[in-house]
Design a protein around this motif. Structure first.
Motif, PDB file in Angstrom:
ATOM      1  N   ASN A 189      42.788  43.285  38.068  1.00  0.00           N
ATOM      2  CA  ASN A 189      41.793  43.781  37.766  1.00  0.00           C
ATOM      3  C   ASN A 189      41.685  45.073  36.875  1.00  0.00           C
ATOM      4  OD1 ASN A 189      40.384  41.897  38.937  1.00  0.00           O
ATOM      5  ND2 ASN A 189      39.257  43.239  40.369  1.00  0.00           N
ATOM      6  N   VAL A 238      48.140  57.251  44.154  1.00  0.00           N
ATOM      7  CA  VAL A 238      48.383  58.138  42.524  1.00  0.00           C
ATOM      8  C   VAL A 238      47.386  59.059  42.103  1.00  0.00           C
ATOM      9  CG1 VAL A 238      48.842  57.406  40.062  1.00  0.00           C
ATOM     10  CG2 VAL A 238      49.982  56.097  41.974  1.00  0.00           C
ATOM     11  N   GLU A 259      50.829  52.327  47.568  1.00  0.00           N
ATOM     12  CA  GLU A 259      49.432  51.741  47.712  1.00  0.00           C
ATOM     13  C   GLU A 259      48.669  52.603  48.723  1.00  0.00           C
ATOM     14  OE1 GLU A 259      47.589  48.765  47.529  1.00  0.00           O
ATOM     15  OE2 GLU A 259      46.460  50.120  48.726  1.00  0.00           O
ATOM     16  N   LYS A 260      47.434  52.678  48.083  1.00  0.00           N
ATOM     17  CA  LYS A 260      46.513  53.872  48.645  1.00  0.00           C
ATOM     18  C   LYS A 260      46.037  53.853  49.992  1.00  0.00           C
ATOM     19  CE  LYS A 260      42.060  54.350  47.262  1.00  0.00           C
ATOM     20  NZ  LYS A 260      40.834  54.362  46.334  1.00  0.00           N
ATOM     21  N   ASN A 261      46.059  52.358  50.374  1.00  0.00           N
ATOM     22  CA  ASN A 261      45.652  51.883  51.663  1.00  0.00           C
ATOM     23  C   ASN A 261      46.693  51.677  52.528  1.00  0.00           C
ATOM     24  OD1 ASN A 261      42.559  51.861  51.782  1.00  0.00           O
ATOM     25  ND2 ASN A 261      42.822  50.884  49.779  1.00  0.00           N
ATOM     26  N   SER A 304      35.845  31.941  40.141  1.00  0.00           N
ATOM     27  CA  SER A 304      37.336  32.491  41.071  1.00  0.00           C
ATOM     28  C   SER A 304      38.665  32.678  40.236  1.00  0.00           C
ATOM     29  CB  SER A 304      37.073  31.565  41.977  1.00  0.00           C
ATOM     30  OG  SER A 304      36.268  31.238  42.988  1.00  0.00           O
ATOM     31  N   ILE A 315      37.616  41.984  48.425  1.00  0.00           N
ATOM     32  CA  ILE A 315      36.895  40.803  48.270  1.00  0.00           C
ATOM     33  C   ILE A 315      37.563  40.089  47.205  1.00  0.00           C
ATOM     34  CG2 ILE A 315      35.489  41.658  46.155  1.00  0.00           C
ATOM     35  CD1 ILE A 315      34.118  39.237  48.979  1.00  0.00           C
ATOM     36  N   GLY A 316      37.524  38.924  47.069  1.00  0.00           N
ATOM     37  CA  GLY A 316      38.427  37.660  45.865  1.00  0.00           C
ATOM     38  C   GLY A 316      39.029  36.845  46.785  1.00  0.00           C
ATOM     39  N   ARG A 328      41.097  38.116  52.532  1.00  0.00           N
ATOM     40  CA  ARG A 328      41.994  38.901  51.908  1.00  0.00           C
ATOM     41  C   ARG A 328      43.243  39.738  52.704  1.00  0.00           C
ATOM     42  NH1 ARG A 328      41.829  39.366  46.255  1.00  0.00           N
ATOM     43  NH2 ARG A 328      43.261  40.924  46.701  1.00  0.00           N
ATOM     44  N   SER A 341      48.342  41.212  42.415  1.00  0.00           N
ATOM     45  CA  SER A 341      49.103  41.504  41.243  1.00  0.00           C
ATOM     46  C   SER A 341      50.383  42.278  41.319  1.00  0.00           C
ATOM     47  CB  SER A 341      48.023  42.144  40.438  1.00  0.00           C
ATOM     48  OG  SER A 341      48.374  41.992  39.187  1.00  0.00           O
ATOM     49  N   SER A 392      38.352  33.136  47.072  1.00  0.00           N
ATOM     50  CA  SER A 392      38.837  31.824  46.513  1.00  0.00           C
ATOM     51  C   SER A 392      39.847  31.779  45.502  1.00  0.00           C
ATOM     52  CB  SER A 392      37.477  31.299  46.104  1.00  0.00           C
ATOM     53  OG  SER A 392      37.467  30.401  45.039  1.00  0.00           O
ATOM     54  N   VAL A 407      43.518  52.906  38.008  1.00  0.00           N
ATOM     55  CA  VAL A 407      44.137  54.069  37.996  1.00  0.00           C
ATOM     56  C   VAL A 407      44.304  54.762  36.409  1.00  0.00           C
ATOM     57  CG1 VAL A 407      46.256  55.585  38.356  1.00  0.00           C
ATOM     58  CG2 VAL A 407      45.314  54.292  40.013  1.00  0.00           C
ATOM     59  N   ARG A 413      43.763  45.776  54.916  1.00  0.00           N
ATOM     60  CA  ARG A 413      42.674  46.239  54.314  1.00  0.00           C
ATOM     61  C   ARG A 413      41.716  44.995  53.732  1.00  0.00           C
ATOM     62  NH1 ARG A 413      44.032  44.037  50.354  1.00  0.00           N
ATOM     63  NH2 ARG A 413      44.624  44.799  48.296  1.00  0.00           N
ATOM     64  N   GLY A 462      39.634  35.575  39.408  1.00  0.00           N
ATOM     65  CA  GLY A 462      40.536  37.114  39.493  1.00  0.00           C
ATOM     66  C   GLY A 462      41.948  37.237  40.029  1.00  0.00           C
ATOM     67  N   VAL A 463      42.002  36.326  41.101  1.00  0.00           N
ATOM     68  CA  VAL A 463      43.510  36.573  41.630  1.00  0.00           C
ATOM     69  C   VAL A 463      44.332  35.732  40.701  1.00  0.00           C
ATOM     70  CG1 VAL A 463      44.816  35.668  43.514  1.00  0.00           C
ATOM     71  CG2 VAL A 463      42.561  36.835  44.040  1.00  0.00           C
TER      72      VAL A 463
HETATM   73  P1  FAD Z   1      43.342  44.513  44.093  1.00  0.00           P
HETATM   74  O1  FAD Z   1      43.553  43.090  45.048  1.00  0.00           O
HETATM   75  O2  FAD Z   1      42.019  45.159  44.268  1.00  0.00           O
HETATM   76  O3  FAD Z   1      44.478  45.428  44.784  1.00  0.00           O
HETATM   77  C1  FAD Z   1      44.663  46.657  43.966  1.00  0.00           C
HETATM   78  C2  FAD Z   1      45.380  47.521  44.952  1.00  0.00           C
HETATM   79  O4  FAD Z   1      45.540  48.810  44.463  1.00  0.00           O
HETATM   80  C3  FAD Z   1      44.394  47.842  46.360  1.00  0.00           C
HETATM   81  O5  FAD Z   1      45.133  47.454  47.552  1.00  0.00           O
HETATM   82  C4  FAD Z   1      44.100  49.329  46.159  1.00  0.00           C
HETATM   83  O6  FAD Z   1      44.183  50.024  47.650  1.00  0.00           O
HETATM   84  C5  FAD Z   1      45.404  49.829  45.645  1.00  0.00           C
HETATM   85  N1  FAD Z   1      45.057  51.185  44.754  1.00  0.00           N
HETATM   86  C6  FAD Z   1      43.809  51.618  44.023  1.00  0.00           C
HETATM   87  N2  FAD Z   1      43.915  52.628  43.735  1.00  0.00           N
HETATM   88  C7  FAD Z   1      45.032  53.182  43.809  1.00  0.00           C
HETATM   89  C8  FAD Z   1      45.874  54.324  43.614  1.00  0.00           C
HETATM   90  N3  FAD Z   1      45.244  55.554  42.947  1.00  0.00           N
HETATM   91  N4  FAD Z   1      46.970  54.647  44.064  1.00  0.00           N
HETATM   92  C9  FAD Z   1      47.675  53.599  44.921  1.00  0.00           C
HETATM   93  N5  FAD Z   1      47.251  52.642  45.080  1.00  0.00           N
HETATM   94  C10 FAD Z   1      45.897  52.225  44.563  1.00  0.00           C
HETATM   95  N6  FAD Z   1      38.745  36.500  42.600  1.00  0.00           N
HETATM   96  C11 FAD Z   1      39.105  35.663  43.074  1.00  0.00           C
HETATM   97  O7  FAD Z   1      40.265  34.945  42.693  1.00  0.00           O
HETATM   98  N7  FAD Z   1      38.417  34.599  43.794  1.00  0.00           N
HETATM   99  C12 FAD Z   1      36.918  34.998  44.171  1.00  0.00           C
HETATM  100  O8  FAD Z   1      36.370  34.224  44.825  1.00  0.00           O
HETATM  101  C13 FAD Z   1      36.541  36.553  43.793  1.00  0.00           C
HETATM  102  N8  FAD Z   1      35.525  36.795  44.228  1.00  0.00           N
HETATM  103  C14 FAD Z   1      35.191  38.078  43.771  1.00  0.00           C
HETATM  104  C15 FAD Z   1      33.824  38.446  43.958  1.00  0.00           C
HETATM  105  C16 FAD Z   1      33.264  39.816  43.788  1.00  0.00           C
HETATM  106  C17 FAD Z   1      31.982  40.133  44.133  1.00  0.00           C
HETATM  107  C18 FAD Z   1      34.113  40.583  43.107  1.00  0.00           C
HETATM  108  C19 FAD Z   1      34.035  42.084  42.902  1.00  0.00           C
HETATM  109  C20 FAD Z   1      35.600  40.166  42.723  1.00  0.00           C
HETATM  110  C21 FAD Z   1      35.840  39.130  42.973  1.00  0.00           C
HETATM  111  N9  FAD Z   1      37.105  38.550  42.567  1.00  0.00           N
HETATM  112  C22 FAD Z   1      37.588  37.283  42.912  1.00  0.00           C
HETATM  113  C23 FAD Z   1      38.184  39.296  42.018  1.00  0.00           C
HETATM  114  C24 FAD Z   1      39.322  39.829  42.959  1.00  0.00           C
HETATM  115  O9  FAD Z   1      38.825  40.791  43.822  1.00  0.00           O
HETATM  116  C25 FAD Z   1      40.404  40.313  42.092  1.00  0.00           C
HETATM  117  O10 FAD Z   1      40.496  39.840  40.933  1.00  0.00           O
HETATM  118  C26 FAD Z   1      41.736  40.585  42.906  1.00  0.00           C
HETATM  119  O11 FAD Z   1      41.612  41.044  43.864  1.00  0.00           O
HETATM  120  C27 FAD Z   1      42.445  41.352  41.780  1.00  0.00           C
HETATM  121  O12 FAD Z   1      43.594  41.650  42.379  1.00  0.00           O
HETATM  122  P2  FAD Z   1      44.542  43.029  42.154  1.00  0.00           P
HETATM  123  O13 FAD Z   1      45.927  42.536  42.781  1.00  0.00           O
HETATM  124  O14 FAD Z   1      44.530  43.310  40.509  1.00  0.00           O
HETATM  125  O15 FAD Z   1      43.773  44.140  42.657  1.00  0.00           O
END
Ligand code: FAD
Length: 413
Positions: free
Chosen positions: A293, A129, A35-37, A303, A44-45, A105, A16, A47, A167, A41, A305-306
């Motif tokens: 998320n 943050v 980015e915290k990490n 699937s 999960i997510g 991922r 995102s 597919s 956050v 890193r 989420g992404v």
């Molecule tokens: P993320 O990829 O989680 O990235 C968020 C980033 O923000 C992280 O790197 C984190 O370190 C950083 N962050 C967090 N807090 C802070 C802070 N305070 N300061 C700075 N940085 C911070 N989705 C799919 O599309 N396909 C799947 O198969 C799928 N399977 C899943 C299975 C499970 C069990 C779960 C729980 C979820 C699954 N998802 C799947 C959902 C998927 O994990 C998320 O929807 C997707 O990773 C969201 O992307 P994002 O960029 O919003 O967040």
């Protein structure tokens, strides 16, 4: 304390944050990603859905991803009690990408951020943050590095892409209860030493072991495979022992896959995430927007989420770009209503999966090719295409078609 001024601060460098950063950087705005990490890193997510390919393509990230030769996902296989339902993304109602990837991922997200950095995007890793203060729409965000040193960033806009870090929902008290049943998940990776030859070895599969409990098998092109169960929280908690013992015990539930994964060492102690659905009271406010998320998560079953993460990111980034160019934006209609429209469609499919209605349609012996093409488009992530009756009338159509399928089944049995 050191302070920096930017147009847009993006929290989190997952898909995102990366897509939002890619768009705004291309448009020439001064942005910063924190980015915290440290990457790579684990997250999960794994597919993806074809719909998200448009977003990576539009912001110039597709070429770098292509070069990684991730496992191609051209559809998905669902199985239940020896019955099989295959979806092929090339046979879908809506025009658009008919393939995507299934990805580890850690590697995928690192490819995104490497590519962004190569384009000159400022990404600060290992910076968390910890606080945000707003004066009108102008924000001052406090960031902590791994040694505990604090600095601040002043921004005209914040995009919160912090995933399950959530956050702004935490800091601004935006959390709301989700309507999705309380499900949890347990998962790990295995290195497959004896993967079946051909398609069987690479196909992504959802093996339904009971109405609300299912196993995912997601093979990667690097020889590793992701395995994980999703089910009601109480049911997952009822398995004894540590997470390794729990998952080993659960693998016995799958007649189809038990032998394939028996005795394989888990690459890491299986992780468990409890009560995975998340929602918020509002998706935007003065000077900020929530994407991915951080805004909403339904359930892993389709699937989504992404794809939701990248769709919301690119939509938010475009609206912010317009606003920063002094164009007027109606956030309620152009962001909140639009995003909720797609979430609403997926939400119906998730709920109807767990009522069993969608499973009835998937495993109905008499397949209707047109209905299958329409549902396939939803499963490919094209949930904003109102020419698809299974998008436009999602609330009643899934129920109605399941009802007919049940009647046909009864008539023949
Ligand atoms: P993320 O990829 O989680 O990235 C968020 C980033 O923000 C992280 O790197 C984190 O370190 C950083 N962050 C967090 N807090 C802070 C802070 N305070 N300061 C700075 N940085 C911070 N989705 C799919 O599309 N396909 C799947 O198969 C799928 N399977 C899943 C299975 C499970 C069990 C779960 C729980 C979820 C699954 N998802 C799947 C959902 C998927 O994990 C998320 O929807 C997707 O990773 C969201 O992307 P994002 O960029 O919003 O967040």
């Amino acid at each position: 304390m050191k302070n920096e001024n930017v147009d847009v601060l993006i929290i989190g460098a997952g898909p995102s944050g990366s897509v939002a950063a890619g768009y705004l950087h291309k448009e020439g705005f001064k942005i910063k990603v924190v980015e915290k990490n440290k990457f790579p890193r684990f997250v999960i997510g794994e597919s993806l859905l074809p719909r998200c390919m448009h977003h990576f393509e539009e912001v110039g990230l597709l070429e770098a991803l292509n070069a990684k030769q991730f496992e191609i996902k051209g559809g998905a296989r669902f199985m239940r009690d020896g019955q099989i339902c295959n979806f092929d993304f090339s046979k879908k109602h809506t025009e658009g990408w008919d393939w995507t990837w299934q990805v580890p991922r850690a590697d995928f997200d690192k490819t995104l951020t490497d590519s962004l950095e190569a384009k000159g995007v400022d990404i600060d890793f290992e910076k968390e943050v910890v606080a945000v203060d707003f004066e009108g729409s102008i924000s001052t965000t406090t960031i902590k590095d791994i040694d505990g040193n604090l600095s601040t960033v002043t921004a005209k806009y914040i995009i919160d892409s912090s995933g399950f870090g959530r956050v702004l929902p935490r800091l601004l008290d935006l959390d709301a209860p989700s309507e999705i049943p309380k499900h949890s998940s347990i998962f790990t990776h295995v290195k497959e030493t004896n993967r079946p030859e051909g398609r069987e070895g690479t196909i992504i599969t959802f093996d339904i072991v009971s109405l609300e409990t299912w196993l995912w098998v997601i093979p990667f092109s690097n020889g590793y495979t992701s395995i994980g169960y999703v089910g009601p929280t109480e049911y997952l908690e009822s398995f004894e022992g540590d997470n390794t013992q729990k998952l080993q015990e659960m693998m016995k539930l799958s007649d189809y896959y038990f032998d394939r994964f028996e005795g394989l060492e888990y690459e890491f102690e299986p992780k468990m995430i409890k009560n995975i659905a998340k929602s918020v009271k509002q998706m935007y406010g003065e000077g900020y927007v929530l994407t991915g998320n951080s805004a909403e998560f339904l359930d892993p079953v389709f699937s989504s989420g992404v794809t939701f993460a990248t769709e919301s990111a690119i939509t938010a980034a475009k609206l912010i770009a317009r606003e920063l160019k002094n164009e007027s934006v109606n956030w309620e209609i152009e962001y909140s209503d639009y995003i909720k429209g797609g979430v609403d469609v997926f939400s119906t499919y998730v709920k109807e999966w767990y009522t069993g209605n969608l499973q009835t349609i998937f495993f109905h012996e008499k397949e209707n090719p047109e209905i299958k093409r329409q549902i396939c488009a939803v499963l490919a992530g094209y949930v904003w295409d109102e020419t698809n009756p299974f998008v436009k009338n999602h609330h009643r159509l899934v129920k109605a078609v399941a009802h007919i399928a049940n009647m046909e089944q009864e008539a023949t049995s």
